[in-house]
Design an enzyme around this catalytic site. Structure first.
Site, PDB file in Angstrom:
ATOM      1  N   HIS A   1       0.816  -1.208   0.000  1.00  0.00           N
ATOM      2  CA  HIS A   1       0.000   0.000   0.000  1.00  0.00           C
ATOM      3  C   HIS A   1       0.856   1.268   0.000  1.00  0.00           C
ATOM      4  O   HIS A   1       2.041   1.245   0.367  1.00  0.00           O
ATOM      5  CB  HIS A   1      -0.920   0.016   1.228  1.00  0.00           C
ATOM      6  CG  HIS A   1      -0.169   0.012   2.540  1.00  0.00           C
ATOM      7  ND1 HIS A   1       0.408   1.141   3.079  1.00  0.00           N
ATOM      8  CD2 HIS A   1       0.107  -0.992   3.403  1.00  0.00           C
ATOM      9  CE1 HIS A   1       0.992   0.847   4.214  1.00  0.00           C
ATOM     10  NE2 HIS A   1       0.846  -0.443   4.445  1.00  0.00           N
TER      11      HIS A   1
ATOM     12  N   GLU B   1      -2.466  -6.811   7.806  1.00  0.00           N
ATOM     13  CA  GLU B   1      -1.218  -6.541   8.522  1.00  0.00           C
ATOM     14  C   GLU B   1      -1.089  -7.462   9.739  1.00  0.00           C
ATOM     15  O   GLU B   1      -2.088  -7.984  10.256  1.00  0.00           O
ATOM     16  CB  GLU B   1      -1.208  -5.074   8.967  1.00  0.00           C
ATOM     17  CG  GLU B   1       0.002  -4.637   9.772  1.00  0.00           C
ATOM     18  CD  GLU B   1       1.293  -4.717   8.989  1.00  0.00           C
ATOM     19  OE1 GLU B   1       1.807  -5.856   8.828  1.00  0.00           O
ATOM     20  OE2 GLU B   1       1.785  -3.664   8.548  1.00  0.00           O
TER      21      GLU B   1
END
Length: 312
Positions: free
Chosen positions: A79, A162
């Site tokens: 990202h 994550e």
């Protein structure tokens, strides 16, 4: 229906092409159902290239071996920069999964989309993305740079989120844990109320199986694997652990790896054997250099462990 008997194997063998020069059968004792035969067919193609297939027949059902077609590329994207990357105290008052991109992160995501478009051009693509705000926003910006008519689908995938560090984080506690992690080792260290790197490794292992299953059904539906790209928009550590699992990288080598830059594209390109019966992936040199990975590929399984005695 085929059954686990020598007669069934004999009938199958007589239907094989003349190229088959050796056939063996054996009960797979590692499986709970003993009525399963694993057949080893060794043959030579017209160009003299020797290869083998492992095919399984269970109660008359045929399960294809390693000749399943694979997508042209698997592209892993980190990202863009998030507000948490800019100021780590953001995690103390904003849930990790809600933290958005920064202004620079949006620029990085747009640049990643342009580089991805230059790479895949007018080929089809399927996107998996972490449901976190920063990865979802990155995916949406990237998609604006791609041709929507070639998009097979988009799926939010929780298994590629994550590493979990806990809920709202106490800044000093997290910094202390990260210092301890550097000493202990990043793969096995477990954050209090969170995950170890090994937990993320297990998550992405399951996800890889989903990629295989999904692309198999896409292939059945007539989508050509020769022009299909799998795009995975995820997080730095998750990206590294995905490659660790896929490339069978050791824990020691993983400890030498570092997160890619925000918006970086790690590209794995499909390789095909000369005979066309085996496919595997190779990480591009640029991706390997950026991530400090020595192991760029895993050679296809050649079944060298099948000894001469097994074919008698």
């Amino acid at each position: 229906r085929l059954c686990a008997s020598s007669a069934a194997v004999s009938r199958l063998t007589t239907r094989c092409s003349s190229a088959t020069i050796a056939t063996t059968s054996r009960i797979n004792k590692n499986l709970p159902n003993k009525n399963i035969l694993t057949l080893h067919l060794r043959h030579f193609s017209n160009d003299g290239c020797q290869n083998q297939q492992h095919d399984t027949y269970e109660q008359g059902h045929y399960y294809p071996g390693p000749k399943q077609q694979r997508p042209k590329r698997i592209i892993l994207v980190r990202h863009g920069q998030s507000l948490g990357n800019v100021d780590e105290t953001t995690y103390t008052h904003t849930a990790d999964w809600r933290i958005p991109l920064s202004d620079l992160g949006r620029i990085q995501a747009r640049d990643a989309g342009r580089r991805l478009h230059a790479l895949i051009q007018n080929e089809k693509y399927f996107v998996y993305h972490s449901p976190y705000a920063r990865t979802t926003e990155t995916m949406e910006i990237i998609k604006k740079e791609l041709d929507s008519e070639y998009c097979i689908g988009v799926r939010s995938e929780p298994r590629i989120v994550e590493q979990q560090f806990g809920n709202f984080q106490i800044y000093d506690d997290v910094q202390e844990s990260r210092d301890e992690r550097r000493k202990f080792g990043r793969f096995f260290f477990r954050f209090p109320n969170g995950e170890a790197g090994m937990d993320v490794f297990n998550r992405v292992t399951s996800f890889i199986s989903t990629i295989f299953r999904d692309t198999h059904y896409m292939n059945v539906e007539g989508i050509s694997m020769d022009e299909l790209n799998i795009v995975v928009v995820t997080h730095g550590l998750t990206l590294r652990l995905f490659l660790m699992r896929w490339l069978q990288i050791s824990v020691d080598e993983f400890e030498e790896m570092y997160n890619p830059d925000n918006g970086f594209l790690a590209v794995m390109e499909r390789q095909t054997s000369k005979c066309g019966s085996k496919q595997w992936y190779k990480l591009t040199q640029e991706s390997a250099d950026h991530l400090r990975i020595k192991q760029r590929t895993v050679d296809p399984l050649l079944f060298d462990d099948v000894k001469d005695d097994d074919t008698k």
